[in-house]
Design an enzyme around this catalytic site. Structure first.
Site, mmCIF file in Angstrom:
data_model
loop_
_atom_site.group_PDB
_atom_site.id
_atom_site.type_symbol
_atom_site.label_atom_id
_atom_site.label_comp_id
_atom_site.label_asym_id
_atom_site.label_seq_id
_atom_site.Cartn_x
_atom_site.Cartn_y
_atom_site.Cartn_z
ATOM 1 N N ARG A 295 0.808 -1.146 -0.083
ATOM 2 C CA ARG A 295 0.109 0.015 -0.103
ATOM 3 C C ARG A 295 0.916 1.133 -0.010
ATOM 4 O O ARG A 295 2.079 1.057 0.018
ATOM 5 C CB ARG A 295 -0.944 0.057 1.224
ATOM 6 C CG ARG A 295 -1.753 -1.274 1.256
ATOM 7 C CD ARG A 295 -2.742 -1.574 0.257
ATOM 8 N NE ARG A 295 -3.690 -0.220 0.321
ATOM 9 C CZ ARG A 295 -4.896 -0.178 1.166
ATOM 10 N NH1 ARG A 295 -5.382 -1.375 1.825
ATOM 11 N NH2 ARG A 295 -5.985 0.700 1.062
ATOM 12 N N ASP A 399 -7.393 8.387 -6.622
ATOM 13 C CA ASP A 399 -8.022 7.100 -6.367
ATOM 14 C C ASP A 399 -9.238 7.272 -5.472
ATOM 15 O O ASP A 399 -9.363 8.595 -4.841
ATOM 16 C CB ASP A 399 -7.064 6.335 -5.662
ATOM 17 C CG ASP A 399 -7.232 4.845 -5.860
ATOM 18 O OD1 ASP A 399 -8.279 4.563 -6.274
ATOM 19 O OD2 ASP A 399 -6.367 4.066 -5.079
ATOM 20 N N GLU A 402 -15.102 6.806 -2.675
ATOM 21 C CA GLU A 402 -16.284 5.762 -2.377
ATOM 22 C C GLU A 402 -16.671 5.892 -0.912
ATOM 23 O O GLU A 402 -17.653 5.220 -0.419
ATOM 24 C CB GLU A 402 -16.404 4.464 -2.846
ATOM 25 C CG GLU A 402 -15.736 4.460 -4.383
ATOM 26 C CD GLU A 402 -14.259 4.498 -4.522
ATOM 27 O OE1 GLU A 402 -13.946 3.772 -5.529
ATOM 28 O OE2 GLU A 402 -13.422 4.629 -3.658
ATOM 29 N N ASP A 466 -10.322 -2.115 -9.562
ATOM 30 C CA ASP A 466 -9.194 -3.014 -9.287
ATOM 31 C C ASP A 466 -9.780 -4.466 -9.617
ATOM 32 O O ASP A 466 -10.171 -5.255 -8.927
ATOM 33 C CB ASP A 466 -8.947 -3.070 -7.602
ATOM 34 C CG ASP A 466 -8.576 -1.795 -7.223
ATOM 35 O OD1 ASP A 466 -7.950 -1.056 -8.122
ATOM 36 O OD2 ASP A 466 -8.572 -1.506 -6.119
#
Length: 674
Positions: A295, A399, A402, A466
């Site tokens: 990450r 990115d 949501e 993704d």
């Protein structure tokens, strides 16, 4: 029966509202036009995956009891047991679009259902980015931005395993839902609402649109052809600003690990004749390792250990004709210096007790930048300009978006149940404004996965999210095709995907063949971009395989050679709102065989692309619409209206061009040279 009334081209006859002779609203004894209800929602979020339920206390079918006609509108009144509860005001706007505005006449109702007339043979498309089904008929689609989930099919082992941690998806879960669709009845419907919605297309006689809040309006327009219909839709919801010219130079290489490693891999691929347009180093701001995989650090400053003197390195790559792209999202990790610097400035969304709301992103916590606070919006916009644009970046992945929780307290005290679906749009606008204020709209390309109404303008380029690194229809290579087509039919004209996929979980490991097939498809999309994935060391990487890099080089050269054609259809996206990737029926509406096809597409008007989305295939069956077609690689000619089988070894994705295309000479040259 209510008598005949009209306000041309609106006509009301026999309890039916017609628009350009199209019956849109019809009340029958068995089917009301409107229901109202009262419900209490329960929402649980698990790292961007949501479980929603609703407890209905009441649901009333309303009856059409009155109508009034003026010079400006038609007003329909709906009642229950003699009491009027809701009114629909129907009028034409300046562009001759039908606008229906609902007005609630009694307080205390928060659930609404509207029924539009349907035909049993009708097809419906859109509702944002839908990855499992292009034709929405026969299913219902909850509209709520979220992680799509891993697997996205309740009948697969991958989804079953993901469901154990609330991270499995379903056929309707999507980063980008939209209350917008087009119909083969040749109209579009767009609803002005960010509330949770559920569009149900299962009934033969009507479409039922449910909302957890009263919509501001429903807008309709008609057109004789699908291209004209999309042009009309995008004149309402917005259009892309297009692609910078540098994106035509080849592949955007997704690579990580610091300046030395990036340079080494870039030089290696260049030696193998891979045409490079850019380097996308998402770890420019550093990494953190989690059980999910690699990450990022989310502090939004260059990591001096990985990328010392990044601005200088970017300039050196640009001198080689290679753009540099980074990564950013609208969250800040709470263990970073940036978080410490601004935590007392009121820039983050709050909890009910006034503390900073921290969202769990999987083994680290983040603050949510509160875009309803003008100061926070401007601060983050300036951060993008200062930390990305000023370093020389020509683009980035914008990115997420949501993850807005539904129990946050926002600066403007707006309802997070409504703002949740709007959040990706505010995030897109923040990026849009930063680029526009820098005067670099024609040079910078940022790409997004999350969206909502308004993303058509503020998110010029989508990526499909993704995908799993496998061959699954709902979450692999194949899923990116209906994703691009449905998004395009909602007004987002430019889409692409991670070559090779991203998510490697539950034993899914990217194979060499999957990467190569994905690269072949990408050569015939608006953009080519690779991704190492969440677990790079466990998955196939093209720079580790000479033959695969040669294959990739060939595909990038094909992509470059298509530039004259691709620039024309990119310009159409900007001026007319037409998607660069189009469903077959868009240009072949009289061919009944085209309406159910979701794993082929037209790149512009003249190229038909049928990606190979199954492993181990040497031949592939392709439906050709009613036209005269030439196979790109062999020059063989075919008459459309039927399915053909062609040779499809690695490196020869089935592609056909129209025999009478004005670009036929270019296509013939590409087929002969590559």
């Amino acid at each position: 029966m209510i008598s005949t009334s009209q306000q041309a081209p609106l006509t009301f006859l026999n309890n039916t509202l017609f628009y350009h002779d199209l019956p849109l609203l019809r009340e029958t004894a068995a089917s009301p036009i409107v229901f109202i209800g009262r419900g209490d929602a329960d929402v649980a979020m698990y790292q961007g995956n949501f479980e929603l339920s609703d407890t209905l206390a009441a649901k009333l079918p309303l009856t059409l009891t009155d109508h009034r006609v003026t010079e400006d509108d038609i007003q329909l009144t709906f009642s229950f047991q003699g009491d009027a509860y809701l009114e629909l005001t129907c009028f034409l706007d300046a562009a001759d679009r039908l606008v229906i505005k609902p007005t609630l006449l009694k307080d205390g109702w928060n659930r609404f259902w509207f029924r539009l007339t349907a035909d049993k043979d009708e097809h419906v498309y859109g509702c944002g980015e839908q990855l499992s089904h292009l034709d929405l008929r026969g299913r219902h689609f909850p509209l709520w931005t979220s992680e799509p989930g891993v697997g996205r099919n309740k009948h697969t082992l991958t989804t079953f395993q993901a469901d154990q941690t609330h991270s499995g998806g379903d056929y309707y879960t999507t980063n980008y839902p939209a209350p917008t669709f087009i119909s083969t009845q040749m109209y579009y419907c767009h609803v002005a609402s960010y509330d949770y919605a559920d569009f149900d297309f299962q009934n033969d006689d009507y479409h039922e649109l449910q909302f957890w809040g009263l919509p501001l309006s429903l807008t309709f327009d008609t057109a004789p052809t699908f291209p004209e219909l999309i042009t009309k839709l995008t004149s309402l919801v917005g259009r892309t600003t297009g692609l910078p010219d540098w994106t035509n130079n080849g592949l955007i290489l997704g690579v990580q690990g610091g300046t030395d490693r990036v340079s080494e891999i870039t030089d290696q691929l260049k030696e193998n004749d891979v045409a490079l347009a850019g380097i996308w180093a998402q770890d420019w701001e550093g990494i953190r390792m989690t059980s999910f995989g690699k990450r990022l650090y989310w502090d939004w400053r260059a990591d001096d250990n990985l990328y010392p003197n990044l601005t200088t390195s970017i300039k050196q790559w640009q001198d080689q004709g290679i753009a540099f792209l980074g990564y950013i999202n609208p969250y800040i990790a709470n263990d970073t210096q940036l978080f410490a610097d601004v935590k007392d400035l009121g820039y983050f969304a709050k909890t009910q007790t006034g503390d900073i709301y921290l969202v769990d992103f999987g083994e680290f916590l983040c603050g949510v930048v509160d875009f309803t606070n003008p100061d926070a919006f401007d601060w983050y916009k300036d951060l993008i300009k200062q930390r990305l644009i000023s370093t020389g970046m020509k683009g980035w992945m914008a990115d997420f978006g949501e993850y807005l929780p539904t129990d946050v307290v926002l600066y403007d005290h707006s309802d997070p149940m409504v703002m949740h679906n709007k959040w990706p749009v505010l995030w897109a606008q923040c990026n849009y404004d930063a680029v526009k204020e820098a005067g670099l709209t024609d040079q910078i390309m940022y790409f997004m996965r999350a969206g909502g109404t308004g993303s058509q303008k503020y998110a010029p380029v989508l990526w499909a999210g993704d995908q799993s690194v496998n061959w699954s229809l709902d979450d692999g290579l194949a899923a990116t095709i209906p994703a691009a087509l449905s998004a395009g039919l909602t007004g987002n004209s430019i889409s692409h995907s991670d070559i090779g996929g991203y998510t490697s979980l539950y034993g899914n490991i990217r194979s060499r063949e999957l990467f190569m097939r994905w690269a072949e498809m990408a050569a015939f999309t608006p953009l080519m971009r690779t991704h190492e994935g969440n677990r790079p060391d466990q998955n196939f990487q093209v720079y580790d395989d000479y033959d695969a890099s040669v294959h990739l080089a060939r595909m990038t050269q094909v992509f470059k050679a298509l530039t004259p054609y691709r620039k024309i259809i990119a310009a159409q996206a900007v001026s007319e709102g037409l998607p660069m990737q189009r469903p077959l029926f868009m240009h072949y509406p009289d061919d009944a065989g085209t309406y159910d096809i979701q794993y082929e597409y037209l790149l512009g008007r003249d190229l038909l692309v049928a990606p190979v989305y199954r492993p181990g295939k040497q031949t592939w069956s392709t439906y050709l619409p009613e036209d005269n077609w030439i196979h790109l690689w062999t020059g063989d000619r075919f008459t459309g209206g039927d399915t053909v089988e062609v040779s499809a070894p690695l490196g020869q994705i089935p592609v056909f061009y129209r025999a009478d295309s004005e670009f036929a000479a270019l296509f013939e040259k590409i087929g002969a040279e590559y």
